[in-house]
Design a protein around this motif. Structure first.
Motif, PDB file in Angstrom:
ATOM      1  N   GLN A 114       0.850  -1.187   0.000  1.00 52.20           N
ATOM      2  CA  GLN A 114       0.000   0.000   0.000  1.00 52.20           C
ATOM      3  C   GLN A 114       0.890   1.244   0.000  1.00 52.20           C
ATOM      4  O   GLN A 114       1.387   1.666   1.036  1.00 52.20           O
ATOM      5  CB  GLN A 114      -0.916  -0.023   1.228  1.00 52.20           C
ATOM      6  CG  GLN A 114      -2.042   0.989   1.185  1.00 52.20           C
ATOM      7  CD  GLN A 114      -3.029   0.742   2.307  1.00 52.20           C
ATOM      8  OE1 GLN A 114      -2.859  -0.187   3.097  1.00 52.20           O
ATOM      9  NE2 GLN A 114      -4.052   1.560   2.396  1.00 52.20           N
ATOM     10  N   ALA A 115       1.092   1.797  -1.180  1.00 50.97           N
ATOM     11  CA  ALA A 115       1.997   2.944  -1.309  1.00 50.97           C
ATOM     12  C   ALA A 115       1.432   4.149  -0.558  1.00 50.97           C
ATOM     13  O   ALA A 115       0.329   4.616  -0.881  1.00 50.97           O
ATOM     14  CB  ALA A 115       2.191   3.297  -2.774  1.00 50.97           C
ATOM     15  N   PRO A 116       2.134   4.671   0.456  1.00 55.04           N
ATOM     16  CA  PRO A 116       1.610   5.807   1.218  1.00 55.04           C
ATOM     17  C   PRO A 116       1.668   7.099   0.407  1.00 55.04           C
ATOM     18  O   PRO A 116       2.637   7.358  -0.308  1.00 55.04           O
ATOM     19  CB  PRO A 116       2.536   5.878   2.434  1.00 55.04           C
ATOM     20  CG  PRO A 116       3.816   5.259   1.971  1.00 55.04           C
ATOM     21  CD  PRO A 116       3.437   4.208   0.966  1.00 55.04           C
ATOM     22  N   GLY A 117       0.628   7.900   0.516  1.00 53.23           N
ATOM     23  CA  GLY A 117       0.629   9.214  -0.096  1.00 53.23           C
ATOM     24  C   GLY A 117       1.309  10.233   0.808  1.00 53.23           C
ATOM     25  O   GLY A 117       1.803   9.891   1.889  1.00 53.23           O
ATOM     26  N   GLU A 118       1.301  11.481   0.387  1.00 51.30           N
ATOM     27  CA  GLU A 118       1.979  12.521   1.157  1.00 51.30           C
ATOM     28  C   GLU A 118       1.346  12.704   2.533  1.00 51.30           C
ATOM     29  O   GLU A 118       2.047  12.911   3.530  1.00 51.30           O
ATOM     30  CB  GLU A 118       1.950  13.840   0.382  1.00 51.30           C
ATOM     31  CG  GLU A 118       2.822  13.831  -0.871  1.00 51.30           C
ATOM     32  CD  GLU A 118       2.884  15.193  -1.543  1.00 51.30           C
ATOM     33  OE1 GLU A 118       2.122  16.094  -1.130  1.00 51.30           O
ATOM     34  OE2 GLU A 118       3.695  15.355  -2.461  1.00 51.30           O
ATOM     35  N   ALA A 119       0.009  12.617   2.603  1.00 56.31           N
ATOM     36  CA  ALA A 119      -0.671  12.794   3.891  1.00 56.31           C
ATOM     37  C   ALA A 119      -0.305  11.661   4.848  1.00 56.31           C
ATOM     38  O   ALA A 119      -0.032  11.896   6.032  1.00 56.31           O
ATOM     39  CB  ALA A 119      -2.180  12.844   3.681  1.00 56.31           C
ATOM     40  N   GLN A 120      -0.275  10.427   4.336  1.00 58.29           N
ATOM     41  CA  GLN A 120       0.080   9.283   5.176  1.00 58.29           C
ATOM     42  C   GLN A 120       1.522   9.392   5.675  1.00 58.29           C
ATOM     43  O   GLN A 120       1.808   9.127   6.846  1.00 58.29           O
ATOM     44  CB  GLN A 120      -0.102   7.972   4.399  1.00 58.29           C
ATOM     45  CG  GLN A 120      -1.544   7.542   4.205  1.00 58.29           C
ATOM     46  CD  GLN A 120      -2.223   8.278   3.066  1.00 58.29           C
ATOM     47  OE1 GLN A 120      -1.564   8.900   2.241  1.00 58.29           O
ATOM     48  NE2 GLN A 120      -3.542   8.218   3.020  1.00 58.29           N
ATOM     49  N   LEU A 121       2.425   9.778   4.780  1.00 58.40           N
ATOM     50  CA  LEU A 121       3.828   9.914   5.158  1.00 58.40           C
ATOM     51  C   LEU A 121       4.012  11.010   6.212  1.00 58.40           C
ATOM     52  O   LEU A 121       4.760  10.837   7.178  1.00 58.40           O
ATOM     53  CB  LEU A 121       4.680  10.228   3.927  1.00 58.40           C
ATOM     54  CG  LEU A 121       4.889   9.074   2.939  1.00 58.40           C
ATOM     55  CD1 LEU A 121       5.580   9.577   1.679  1.00 58.40           C
ATOM     56  CD2 LEU A 121       5.708   7.957   3.586  1.00 58.40           C
ATOM     57  N   ALA A 122       3.302  12.122   6.033  1.00 53.08           N
ATOM     58  CA  ALA A 122       3.428  13.234   6.977  1.00 53.08           C
ATOM     59  C   ALA A 122       2.907  12.849   8.357  1.00 53.08           C
ATOM     60  O   ALA A 122       3.519  13.168   9.382  1.00 53.08           O
ATOM     61  CB  ALA A 122       2.671  14.449   6.450  1.00 53.08           C
ATOM     62  N   PHE A 123       1.778  12.141   8.392  1.00 53.59           N
ATOM     63  CA  PHE A 123       1.224  11.741   9.690  1.00 53.59           C
ATOM     64  C   PHE A 123       2.152  10.756  10.392  1.00 53.59           C
ATOM     65  O   PHE A 123       2.348  10.842  11.614  1.00 53.59           O
ATOM     66  CB  PHE A 123      -0.164  11.134   9.520  1.00 53.59           C
ATOM     67  CG  PHE A 123      -0.882  10.913  10.815  1.00 53.59           C
ATOM     68  CD1 PHE A 123      -1.455  11.980  11.492  1.00 53.59           C
ATOM     69  CD2 PHE A 123      -0.973   9.652  11.376  1.00 53.59           C
ATOM     70  CE1 PHE A 123      -2.106  11.793  12.705  1.00 53.59           C
ATOM     71  CE2 PHE A 123      -1.618   9.456  12.585  1.00 53.59           C
ATOM     72  CZ  PHE A 123      -2.190  10.530  13.251  1.00 53.59           C
ATOM     73  N   ALA A 124       2.736   9.832   9.631  1.00 57.28           N
ATOM     74  CA  ALA A 124       3.683   8.880  10.224  1.00 57.28           C
ATOM     75  C   ALA A 124       4.912   9.605  10.775  1.00 57.28           C
ATOM     76  O   ALA A 124       5.415   9.261  11.847  1.00 57.28           O
ATOM     77  CB  ALA A 124       4.098   7.847   9.189  1.00 57.28           C
ATOM     78  N   GLN A 125       5.387  10.610  10.058  1.00 55.99           N
ATOM     79  CA  GLN A 125       6.534  11.390  10.537  1.00 55.99           C
ATOM     80  C   GLN A 125       6.220  12.059  11.871  1.00 55.99           C
ATOM     81  O   GLN A 125       7.043  12.068  12.793  1.00 55.99           O
ATOM     82  CB  GLN A 125       6.919  12.436   9.491  1.00 55.99           C
ATOM     83  CG  GLN A 125       7.567  11.857   8.249  1.00 55.99           C
ATOM     84  CD  GLN A 125       7.731  12.886   7.140  1.00 55.99           C
ATOM     85  OE1 GLN A 125       7.390  14.069   7.332  1.00 55.99           O
ATOM     86  NE2 GLN A 125       8.228  12.477   5.992  1.00 55.99           N
ATOM     87  N   ASP A 126       5.007  12.625  11.989  1.00 54.55           N
ATOM     88  CA  ASP A 126       4.627  13.296  13.224  1.00 54.55           C
ATOM     89  C   ASP A 126       4.476  12.308  14.370  1.00 54.55           C
ATOM     90  O   ASP A 126       4.834  12.590  15.518  1.00 54.55           O
ATOM     91  CB  ASP A 126       3.329  14.084  13.012  1.00 54.55           C
ATOM     92  CG  ASP A 126       3.534  15.281  12.089  1.00 54.55           C
ATOM     93  OD1 ASP A 126       4.674  15.779  12.009  1.00 54.55           O
ATOM     94  OD2 ASP A 126       2.563  15.704  11.438  1.00 54.55           O
TER      95      ASP A 126
END
Length: 296
Positions: A278-290
């Protein structure tokens, strides 16, 4: 035979994948929100559009035809490509858009809830218009939702046996062995290991064992997956069992639970898990970073 692909065809293909992953028409009702006759009717429409049979239902249960298996693989690839395109298109304007779906294990410590809240606050400071979805469920259910790609991330303790998942450590939770006030060991001054081995222990079907831990008694006539159910068995006075220390604390203060042997404690690692396909989008990547920044 299917000519040009239209929106109704995509809806039918999504429903077909849902039916297969649920294990049949009846099981798909709760997932799809549709009645069984409606599901049957729409699957018949898809078969008519394609010109061949996709599945069979009978005494042997639900199963796909050979052509149905091939279509399932193609449909999953198509839907994944559409989702990847949607996520990429959403990020073009420089604003985070879309939906981030996060699963969370139940009965978390208050400090964990506060950290998650801090991560959400941090995420909301970004340039975004994202719908956040938080779902609480037992670990086995979270694994299932991740495998079905109905969650972007899940925070829980996992068996670590799913090759399809990526895991990133977040925090640890201490588990301790307890008995209830009505249990014979509650008033025993010095509880021996033999007494613990003879006690009836609540069995957790999902709990993984590493290096002989956690402690396992010789008897287990109670099975529970959720913490509330484990607690109920222990409070009955008929069983011993493991609980997260933070969940047992208030019951200990009331004199209704007793920790039996802190040397038998074990630590459960909680991780942030996602499906590799499941390729993460920008929103998913940003939330994981936070999330990682707050818990790190």
């Amino acid at each position: 035979m299917l000519g040009q692909l239209h929106d109704p065809d995509l809806h039918l293909l999504r429903l077909f994948v849902t039916v297969v992953e649920a294990g049949g028409f009846s099981a798909a009702q709760g997932v799809s929100g549709l009645s069984q006759p409606t599901i049957s009717q729409r699957m018949a429409q898809l078969e008519a559009r394609l010109g061949y049979r996709l599945c069979s239902r009978g005494k042997r249960g639900f199963h796909l035809t050979e052509k149905g298996l091939l279509l399932l693989e193609a449909a999953r690839g198509l839907l994944l490509s559409i989702e990847q395109f949607r996520q990429q298109a959403n990020g073009v304007a420089g604003r985070l858009l879309g939906t981030v779906r996060v699963g969370m294990a139940e009965n978390q410590d208050a400090t964990v809830s506060l950290q998650l809240a801090s991560a959400i606050n941090r995420f909301r400071e970004r340039e975004e218009s994202v719908q956040l979805e938080l779902i609480s469920a037992p670990p086995a259910e979270l694994e299932r939702l991740l495998l079905e790609q109905r969650l972007d991330y899940a925070i829980s303790y996992f068996s670590g046996n799913q090759a399809a998942f990526d895991y990133q450590p977040l925090f640890e939770e201490r588990q301790r062995l307890y008995c209830g006030k009505e249990h014979p060991l509650f008033g025993t001054l010095h509880v021996t290991r033999e007494q613990l081995l003879e006690a009836d222990q609540v069995r957790h079907p999902y709990r993984f064992l590493k290096g002989g831990e956690p402690f396992q008694s010789r008897r287990s006539m109670a099975v529970a997956e959720q913490i509330e159910s484990v607690l109920t068995f222990i409070l009955s006075g008929r069983h011993i069992g493991y609980l997260p220390c933070h969940c047992a604390a208030s019951w200990e203060r009331q004199g209704l639970l007793r920790a039996l042997d802190p040397t038998l404690d074990f630590v459960v690692p909680f991780t942030l898990a996602r499906h590799r396909a499941q390729a993460p989008g920008e929103a998913q990547l940003a939330f994981a970073q936070d999330l990682l920044a707050v818990f790190g």
